[in-house]
Each structure stands twice: as structure tokens, then as C-alpha cells.
Design a protein around this motif. Sequence first.
Motif, PDB file in Angstrom:
ATOM      1  N   TYR A  79       0.817  -1.217   0.000  1.00  0.00           N
ATOM      2  CA  TYR A  79       0.000   0.000   0.000  1.00  0.00           C
ATOM      3  C   TYR A  79       0.848   1.264   0.000  1.00  0.00           C
ATOM      4  O   TYR A  79       1.947   1.297   0.562  1.00  0.00           O
ATOM      5  N   PRO A 107      -4.413   2.801  -0.497  1.00  0.00           N
ATOM      6  CA  PRO A 107      -4.447   2.332   0.899  1.00  0.00           C
ATOM      7  C   PRO A 107      -5.842   2.066   1.439  1.00  0.00           C
ATOM      8  O   PRO A 107      -5.989   1.471   2.503  1.00  0.00           O
ATOM      9  N   LEU A 212      -4.856  -0.355   4.366  1.00  0.00           N
ATOM     10  CA  LEU A 212      -3.638  -0.093   5.129  1.00  0.00           C
ATOM     11  C   LEU A 212      -3.888   0.059   6.626  1.00  0.00           C
ATOM     12  O   LEU A 212      -2.967  -0.112   7.430  1.00  0.00           O
TER      13      LEU A 212
END
Length: 295
Positions: A79, A107, A212
Motif C-alpha cells: 500500500y 491504501p 492499510l
Amino acid sequence: MDGSGEDAPPPPAALRSPNHHGAEVPATKTDMGTESGQEGKPKVVVIMGATGAGKSKLAIDLAAHFPIEIVNADSMQVYRGLDVITNKVTVDEQKGVPHHLLGTVNPNVEFTAKEFRDSAHPIIDDIRHRDCLPVVVGGTNYYIQVCLFNVPGQNWGRADNCKFDCCFICVDASVPVLDHYVEQRVDCMIDAGLLKEVSEIYKTEADYTRGLRQAIGVREFEEFLRVYHLEILNTNEFSSLNQSPSMNNIGKDNMREILNSTDDDNPLKILLTEAIDKVKLNTRRLVRRQVSSIS
């Protein structure tokens, strides 16, 4: 911290090494080259191991001896953003070695193992077409499993089910050594700006199950940031200037001031200390899952 997937065991032929200096790797360019191996399968090197074992350094060191390109197989390092928290290899540390699938994915989306496979396969083909050797590096074993093997389930480690002619290198270290390294690495991350990174993506009621935000080092600070944010809202600094409060002003100095406070009853100090301890604990737990899955 790096990686969150570590369930599948390695193929039976995986090589184990006490550290990256002693890793068992082929000694000639012919062995490491891009010529097809048995049954015409393309050659790929796979470097596995627990968080902190030295996988990335070994891969970059190989580039001093062989023409390689690295494919990242860490489910959090794919990410964009949170470079400190996910412990991405910096540009300087890469030493000019091409890295793929490192900090390239949105992300906010969930990058599944299937999506990793579908992204990695054409990258591996392109690397081979450049007469270089693909080196897959990471601690997310289910990414590696789906990328390399044609069938799911208990037979995934069979050599005849592998899409590639693989050399597996497992970088090994004792759990106490890894634990000590984790403690040091988290402290270094704090000094390098971990809290600033996580404060920049902080949202109340955030979803920590996708993208993320699943990374170790994010959710652990949620309560601290919530209280810190409330204190910012209550300060005269913002109300008098008619400004909107920002979480982006949490720097190393702010954090050290909180940690070094002599008031042990300071709620922020208590919450921040607990959060850092949780990051260390959860990373140690990750290490144990990774070691167990590749033993």
C-alpha cells in the motif's frame, strides 16, 4: 509494522539459513539465470522469513552478484503511505535495485491474494524478459502461496503444482533475537515519525479491517489519538484563532514531551505508553505466527 499474513506453511523444499550472510543460494549466474528449469518452468527465487529476520537486506545483497529485480510480497507494504509503520525499504536502502508492488496500491482498498497474484505474474514475466531474475520477498505466506502454486489447499506445497522452478530461501533467527530486534525497531519507528504518520490518517469510527489501516501500529494508537484530538479541540489556541484543529502537528517533540512527562497520572502519557507497548506485543505475536507457519 510489516506484513499481516502468515498462515500457510512453506513448500517442503524450502531452504533454511541461520542468517542472511549464510543463506544457501546458487553460486553461479547460470544457476540464478532466467533460463527455464525443469519442465520448462521459469526460475524464481523466493525469500521468506519472519518480520525482522533480514529478508529485504538479503534480497538487495543478491543484486551485487546477480541481475535481479524484487517483487514485494508483504501485504501491508504493497500500500501507498505509512512508510515508517510498514517498515518499507527506503530508496537509499534499495541501492538501485528495482522493487515492484512496493507502495503502489490504494491504501483504502482491500488488496486480496488473488489481486496480488494477478499483479505479480505479469511483473515476473516482464522481469524475465529483461533477462533478470525475479526475487519474491515477503512474510505474507498466503500471497506467496497463491502466486506460486496452481492449486489451493493441502497440496499447495507439492513441487509439481508450482507454476515456477523455485529456489526457496528461509531466513531464520531465534525468537528471542527477533523479539529484541522488534523492541528496538518500534522505538526507532517512534523516533522516525510513526505517530505523525498514523495521526495523518486518523478518523473517528474508522474501519480497521480493510486496506492499510490493518497494519500493526495503526489501531493501537486509536484511543490515544482520540483523547489527544479532544484536548486540541479544547485548547484556546484554535478557538481564539478561529482555526480548525489538525492532527498533523504531532511531531517527535510533542511525543517526547508527553513520554518524558514527570506526571505519571497524565492520561496522554498513560495512553501513549500503552499504545507503544501494544505495538511491540502485537509485532512479537506476528513474529511467532510467522515462525510457526514456516517451521
